[in-house]
Scaffold this motif. Structure first.
Motif, PDB file in Angstrom:
ATOM      1  N   SER A 140      25.644 -16.150   7.220  1.00 24.16           N
ATOM      2  CA  SER A 140      26.344 -16.272   8.502  1.00 24.16           C
ATOM      3  C   SER A 140      27.075 -14.983   8.870  1.00 24.16           C
ATOM      4  N   ALA A 141      27.379 -14.163   7.871  1.00 24.21           N
ATOM      5  CA  ALA A 141      28.078 -12.906   8.150  1.00 24.21           C
ATOM      6  C   ALA A 141      27.256 -12.013   9.083  1.00 24.21           C
ATOM      7  N   PHE A 142      25.930 -12.125   9.008  1.00 24.92           N
ATOM      8  CA  PHE A 142      25.078 -11.295   9.857  1.00 24.92           C
ATOM      9  C   PHE A 142      25.283 -11.633  11.333  1.00 24.92           C
ATOM     10  N   LEU A 143      25.198 -12.912  11.653  1.00 24.18           N
ATOM     11  CA  LEU A 143      25.327 -13.296  13.062  1.00 24.18           C
ATOM     12  C   LEU A 143      26.753 -13.092  13.548  1.00 24.18           C
ATOM     13  N   GLU A 144      27.708 -13.372  12.664  1.00 24.68           N
ATOM     14  CA  GLU A 144      29.108 -13.199  13.024  1.00 24.68           C
ATOM     15  C   GLU A 144      29.391 -11.724  13.310  1.00 24.68           C
ATOM     16  N   GLY A 145      28.883 -10.851  12.444  1.00 23.44           N
ATOM     17  CA  GLY A 145      29.185  -9.417  12.554  1.00 23.44           C
ATOM     18  C   GLY A 145      28.425  -8.726  13.662  1.00 23.44           C
ATOM     19  N   SER A 146      27.370  -9.361  14.182  1.00 25.86           N
ATOM     20  CA  SER A 146      26.594  -8.661  15.207  1.00 25.86           C
ATOM     21  C   SER A 146      26.872  -9.209  16.591  1.00 25.86           C
ATOM     22  N   LYS A 147      28.022  -9.856  16.750  1.00 21.86           N
ATOM     23  CA  LYS A 147      28.396 -10.330  18.089  1.00 21.86           C
ATOM     24  C   LYS A 147      28.914  -9.168  18.918  1.00 21.86           C
ATOM     25  N   VAL A 148      28.509  -9.121  20.169  1.00 11.55           N
ATOM     26  CA  VAL A 148      29.052  -8.123  21.091  1.00 11.55           C
ATOM     27  C   VAL A 148      29.804  -8.876  22.174  1.00 11.55           C
ATOM     28  N   ASP A 149      31.106  -8.619  22.272  1.00 11.50           N
ATOM     29  CA  ASP A 149      31.961  -9.330  23.212  1.00 11.50           C
ATOM     30  C   ASP A 149      31.748 -10.842  23.111  1.00 11.50           C
ATOM     31  N   GLY A 150      31.640 -11.324  21.886  1.00 12.23           N
ATOM     32  CA  GLY A 150      31.553 -12.765  21.670  1.00 12.23           C
ATOM     33  C   GLY A 150      30.173 -13.370  21.764  1.00 12.23           C
ATOM     34  N   LYS A 151      29.169 -12.555  22.054  1.00 13.85           N
ATOM     35  CA  LYS A 151      27.818 -13.121  22.185  1.00 13.85           C
ATOM     36  C   LYS A 151      26.844 -12.430  21.241  1.00 13.85           C
ATOM     37  N   ASN A 152      25.838 -13.183  20.811  1.00 16.99           N
ATOM     38  CA  ASN A 152      24.773 -12.603  20.001  1.00 16.99           C
ATOM     39  C   ASN A 152      23.627 -12.152  20.892  1.00 16.99           C
ATOM     40  N   TYR A 153      23.126 -10.954  20.593  1.00 12.20           N
ATOM     41  CA  TYR A 153      22.005 -10.433  21.382  1.00 12.20           C
ATOM     42  C   TYR A 153      20.792 -10.109  20.519  1.00 12.20           C
ATOM     43  N   GLY A 154      20.910 -10.264  19.217  1.00  9.49           N
ATOM     44  CA  GLY A 154      19.781  -9.901  18.376  1.00  9.49           C
ATOM     45  C   GLY A 154      19.741 -10.709  17.100  1.00  9.49           C
ATOM     46  N   VAL A 155      18.552 -10.838  16.537  1.00 13.08           N
ATOM     47  CA  VAL A 155      18.398 -11.545  15.273  1.00 13.08           C
ATOM     48  C   VAL A 155      18.370 -10.515  14.153  1.00 13.08           C
ATOM     49  N   PRO A 156      19.428 -10.451  13.329  1.00 13.81           N
ATOM     50  CA  PRO A 156      19.430  -9.472  12.238  1.00 13.81           C
ATOM     51  C   PRO A 156      18.440  -9.879  11.160  1.00 13.81           C
ATOM     52  N   ALA A 157      17.853  -8.897  10.509  1.00 17.91           N
ATOM     53  CA  ALA A 157      16.957  -9.185   9.392  1.00 17.91           C
ATOM     54  C   ALA A 157      17.800  -9.541   8.185  1.00 17.91           C
ATOM     55  N   ASN A 158      17.405 -10.577   7.476  1.00 15.46           N
ATOM     56  CA  ASN A 158      18.115 -10.950   6.260  1.00 15.46           C
ATOM     57  C   ASN A 158      17.803  -9.918   5.183  1.00 15.46           C
ATOM     58  N   LYS A 159      18.776  -9.138   4.824  1.00 13.45           N
ATOM     59  CA  LYS A 159      18.551  -8.100   3.819  1.00 13.45           C
ATOM     60  C   LYS A 159      19.886  -7.733   3.208  1.00 13.45           C
ATOM     61  N   GLU A 160      20.018  -6.490   2.676  1.00 14.65           N
ATOM     62  CA  GLU A 160      21.312  -6.161   2.083  1.00 14.65           C
ATOM     63  C   GLU A 160      22.350  -6.066   3.196  1.00 14.65           C
ATOM     64  N   LEU A 161      23.505  -6.664   2.948  1.00 14.53           N
ATOM     65  CA  LEU A 161      24.527  -6.798   3.983  1.00 14.53           C
ATOM     66  C   LEU A 161      25.576  -5.692   3.923  1.00 14.53           C
ATOM     67  N   PRO A 162      26.189  -5.459   2.763  1.00 12.79           N
ATOM     68  CA  PRO A 162      27.184  -4.393   2.717  1.00 12.79           C
ATOM     69  C   PRO A 162      26.536  -3.021   2.579  1.00 12.79           C
ATOM     70  N   ALA A 163      27.337  -2.006   2.800  1.00 14.69           N
ATOM     71  CA  ALA A 163      26.877  -0.636   2.562  1.00 14.69           C
ATOM     72  C   ALA A 163      27.538  -0.146   1.287  1.00 14.69           C
ATOM     73  N   LEU A 164      26.751   0.441   0.423  1.00 16.84           N
ATOM     74  CA  LEU A 164      27.295   1.002  -0.807  1.00 16.84           C
ATOM     75  C   LEU A 164      26.718   2.388  -0.983  1.00 16.84           C
ATOM     76  N   GLU A 165      27.604   3.371  -1.080  1.00 21.95           N
ATOM     77  CA  GLU A 165      27.141   4.741  -1.272  1.00 21.95           C
ATOM     78  C   GLU A 165      27.037   5.036  -2.760  1.00 21.95           C
ATOM     79  N   ALA A 166      26.026   5.814  -3.137  1.00 25.70           N
ATOM     80  CA  ALA A 166      25.857   6.131  -4.556  1.00 25.70           C
ATOM     81  C   ALA A 166      25.557   7.613  -4.724  1.00 25.70           C
ATOM     82  N   TRP A 167      25.969   8.152  -5.869  1.00 26.09           N
ATOM     83  CA  TRP A 167      25.527   9.489  -6.258  1.00 26.09           C
ATOM     84  C   TRP A 167      24.178   9.330  -6.929  1.00 26.09           C
ATOM     85  N   ARG A 168      23.188  10.057  -6.464  1.00 27.88           N
ATOM     86  CA  ARG A 168      21.876   9.991  -7.113  1.00 27.88           C
ATOM     87  C   ARG A 168      21.686  11.253  -7.947  1.00 27.88           C
ATOM     88  N   PHE A 169      21.039  11.061  -9.101  1.00 30.40           N
ATOM     89  CA  PHE A 169      20.820  12.213  -9.979  1.00 30.40           C
ATOM     90  C   PHE A 169      19.364  12.333 -10.357  1.00 30.40           C
TER      91      PHE A 169
END
Lengths: 490, 310
Positions: A140-169
């Motif tokens: 539900s976080a996807f639809l909740e987070g993608s509201k624009v002025d209280g309305k949904n305009y797009g269907v988010p793809a179910n995938k990784e939700l948070p952003a995590l930065e990593a050092w790659r070696f």
């Protein structure tokens, strides 16, 4: 007389040609009323991102057989390559090109802006009727987070939700010099590693960065890569100027030190991509956003082992929620059918995998209940998995652990919400200031962030110019909007 | 009256037919889109009923869309850069193209002349992105040719892409390298059209090569030079985006000498994507160009009526 006639005919033909030409743009309802009844299947025009593929027509023919039966609709998929997508879609949306479903996101064909400009149909009602399956499967976080002025305009793809930065070696180099990455986290903590490589491997770029690089800062930005931000652990929601914060100052000083020491490429501020370093393997580390099992993916695509360690915390931002969405165009004639199709795409395992990997025994073969292996022909149908819908429905690749999607779920649950999650900055009152600030920002940003210039000299210069261009007005407007939004949340 | 018109139409049918494709082209690709300039005065929002409805339903905002062009002190920088570079391009380009055309026409070995001409012509067909990489291979800080050469003489490597003082010369040089070969063809064609008997007469009178060029070639070229220059002046407020964006690799520290109207508009609007504002910028450039062409044509007409465009 005969001569005259032939001339008139020619003129008439030419006129007819031009009329047809000009008519092309304006035809609206050539087959309107066939929506509800079961006679004629509806054709949905679908624009999505990625390089056009040779076998698209083949796969779509197969898709249409299935969807015609299921929902009495067919699709016509048109792919536009990454580099062109935003610009082409902007023109098509502005000129009212007929289309039904289109890819949008925070990084290509900007979702919030275009929703505000009226490019998409609001889908709240459609979601409760035709799109039930989506609301059931999607976090539900996807639809909740993608509201624009209280309305949904797009269907988010179910995938990784948070952003995590990593050092790659580059693991080969780590092993060669016996370097330990277990203590690595902050920008300062990598210095000994960079130093070792710089001293021993003159041909290797220790820290691979391009002009898009910026140090990881504990802030939530109102507009990505613009200096207005709110601290991640904020309680009063104060909008600050990133360039005035002590955190950034310290990081820029470190970057400048690294630059002077030769840890980054001398041309970093004008380098658009580090692909050539990745290809040759002549790099020690860089920073990238990660997801579960990303190390395997990177290693597979580069052809040498890559390991990573988190560089920050896992946080759900607006832009990470809006990383990949399919919206219904405002001028779509069949919004209900489009939603039915999106619903099927996000819940139906057969359809999802058909669109993702192509036709079984042509493009891939199954080597287990839920696992597949690409066949040589898969190079003729290779589309970005994340872009079209629920990723968790796709078959595992050969070598993936069985619990891959469970790991995604754990990863999604671990993400903390960013303070501005759900808030969308409305820039329509300050477009002039944004344009001016944008220009000043571009003038200083890359050279500061990559450490190319001395922050003690250039940071004050940049600040002065940004203020002259109207940054304070933008910040004040942002603060007003944020305060109003916080008030509604309580 | 109408009969007369039709008769006239019939009489000139061949000519009219020949002009028809061009007219249609102009109608559809030059005059029809001009109606779109009203977008410059609107806050453009999409309507579900298509393009025309979007234009009609969008809100009028007066001159708001033009403000961003003049609101900061960057406005001075971009106007100065655009104008000065174009003045340099027009004058130096003209002088070099004419010199080149004269030299090419004087080469006795025609086969060799063709080889030179083709060589000069080639850069015109390269994309600015490719030219940008050419320049980078010379100017890269660690691997560039220029820094290697200066290194042989014991000089420290220079960070070409972060030092604005060299770039006005680089940009002019690169532009000329790309454009001169092409422009000289126009002048070469005009020289070829000059009546040979004039030169023969001059030679009999004992005129040297230099005198021939000065007293025959240049005066005969004057009308075409004027027309080409007038046309160039009409574009004086347009800058070549590729040259100013790709060639300096969009390096921020160089903006003081590389930021021109077109790059400013691009950078300013890529986040907000306001069509109204980019239309406003385009309209502003066209209007200034129009005014400049009209005035310079007026001046030319005063001085020499035959050389004027109209």
């Amino acid at each position: 007389m005969k001569k005259k006639k032939s001339f008139t005919i020619m003129l008439a033909t030419l006129m007819a040609c031009t009329l047809t030409l000009s008519a092309c743009g304006g035809n609206k309802d050539n087959s309107a009323s066939s929506g509800g009844s079961s006679e004629k299947p509806v054709e949905l025009i679908w624009y999505t991102i990625g390089a056009p593929q040779k076998d698209t027509d083949l796969v779509i023919a197969e898709v249409n057989k299935y969807t015609k039966e299921k929902i009495n609709a067919t699709v016509k998929m048109k792919m536009i390559d990454y580099g062109d997508y935003s610009q082409k879609m902007q023109v098509m949306a502005a000129s009212g090109e007929p289309m039904d479903i289109l890819f949008t996101s925070s990084w290509a064909f900007d979702y919030v802006q275009n929703a505000r400009k009226g490019a998409f149909t609001p889908i709240d009602d459609l979601l409760t009727k035709e799109g039930k399956g989506i609301t059931e499967t999607l976090d539900s976080a996807f639809l909740e987070g993608s509201k624009v002025d209280g309305k949904n305009y797009g269907v988010p793809a179910n995938k990784e939700l948070p952003a995590l930065e990593a050092w790659r070696f580059n693991k080969e180099l780590l092993e060669k010099y016996n370097l330990d990455i277990s203590e690595v986290k902050s920008l300062e903590s990598v210095e000994p590693l960079l130093k070792t490589i710089k001293e021993n491997e003159p041909n290797v770029t220790p820290f691979a960065i391009s002009k898009d690089y910026m140090p990881l800062m504990p802030f939530d930005y109102l507009i990505e890569k613009m200096p207005m931000a709110v601290k991640l652990d904020t309680t009063d929601y104060k909008v600050v100027n990133l360039l005035e914060t002590p955190e950034l100052k310290a990081s820029l000083a470190t970057m400048h030190k690294y630059y002077k020491a030769g840890y980054v490429s001398p041309e970093a501020a004008t380098t658009t991509s580090t692909d050539d370093l990745m290809k040759t393997g002549k790099w020690l580390m860089d920073r990238a956003s990660t997801q579960p099992l990303a190390d395997n993916q990177w290693s597979a695509s580069y052809g040498y082992p890559v390991v990573s360690t988190p560089a920050g915390d896992s946080i759900v931002f607006n832009w990470s929620v809006m990383g990949s969405m399919q919206a219904i165009s405002a001028n779509s004639k069949y919004p209900e059918k489009a939603m039915e199709f999106l619903n099927l795409l996000n819940t139906d395992k057969y359809l999802r995998n058909l669109l993702d990997s192509g036709i079984e025994k042509v493009h891939y073969e199954k080597i287990g209940e839920n696992m597949m292996k690409n066949l040589p022909d898969s190079k003729n149908y290779d589309i970005p998995t994340f872009s079209i819908g629920n990723v968790l429905l796709t078959y595992l690749n050969e070598g993936d652990p069985e619990n891959k999607w469970d790991e995604f779920k754990t990863f999604n649950d671990a993400g903390k919400n960013a303070p501005l999650l759900g808030f969308n900055f409305d820039t329509s009152k300050i477009t002039n200031e944004i344009a001016a600030v944008q220009n000043v920002k571009e003038e200083f940003w890359s050279s500061l962030m990559t450490g190319t210039v001395d922050p003690d000299v250039y940071l004050p210069k940049a600040l002065e110019k940004l203020k002259a261009a109207g940054l304070d007005k933008i910040m004040a407007e942002a603060q007003t909007q944020v305060d109003a939004w916080v008030a509604t949340k309580k | 009256m109408i009969g007369g018109f039709l008769k006239n139409l019939f009489k000139n049918k061949v000519m009219l037919l020949m002009v028809l494709p061009g007219t249609l082209w102009f109608l559809f690709f030059a005059y029809l889109p001009m109606l779109g300039t009203i977008i410059a005065f609107k806050q453009y929002r999409y309507s579900r009923d298509g393009f025309l409805a979007s234009i009609v339903q969008s809100k009028w905002v007066g001159f708001d869309n033009f403000k961003f062009l003049f609101s900061t002190n960057d406005a001075y920088v971009i106007t100065r850069n655009t104008l000065l570079y174009n003045v340099a391009f027009i004058t130096l380009g003209l002088i070099l193209s004419v010199i080149l055309a004269v030299v090419l026409s004087e080469i006795a070995n025609k086969k060799l002349a063709k080889v030179y001409q083709t060589g000069m012509f080639l850069p015109y067909f390269l994309s600015w992105v490719v030219v940008g990489y050419f320049a980078f291979s010379f100017l890269s800080m660690d691997r560039g040719m220029l820094n290697q050469i200066t290194g042989w003489f014991g000089m420290d490597p220079i960070q070409w892409y972060s030092d604005p003082k060299y770039w006005p010369y680089f940009l002019v040089l690169i532009f000329l390298w790309k454009a001169v070969g092409y422009n000289s063809v126009v002048y070469l064609a005009a020289i070829m059209g000059i009546d040979r008997s004039l030169y023969e007469a001059a030679m009999i009178d004992g005129a040297s090569k230099w005198q021939q060029i000065r007293s025959i070639t240049i005066p005969m070229l004057k009308p075409i030079i004027t027309i080409m220059t007038l046309l160039a002046i009409g574009k004086i407020f347009y800058a070549d985006f590729g040259l100013f964006y790709q060639v300096p690799r969009d390096s921020g520290t160089l903006y003081s000498v590389t930021n021109v109207i077109d790059t400013y508009v691009y950078r300013g609007l890529k986040t907000t994507g306001e069509i109204g504002m980019s239309t406003a910028a385009g309209l502003y450039q066209s209007v200034v160009g129009f005014v400049l062409v009209m005035t310079s044509n007026y001046i030319v007409r005063k001085v020499d009526k035959d050389s004027a465009l109209f």
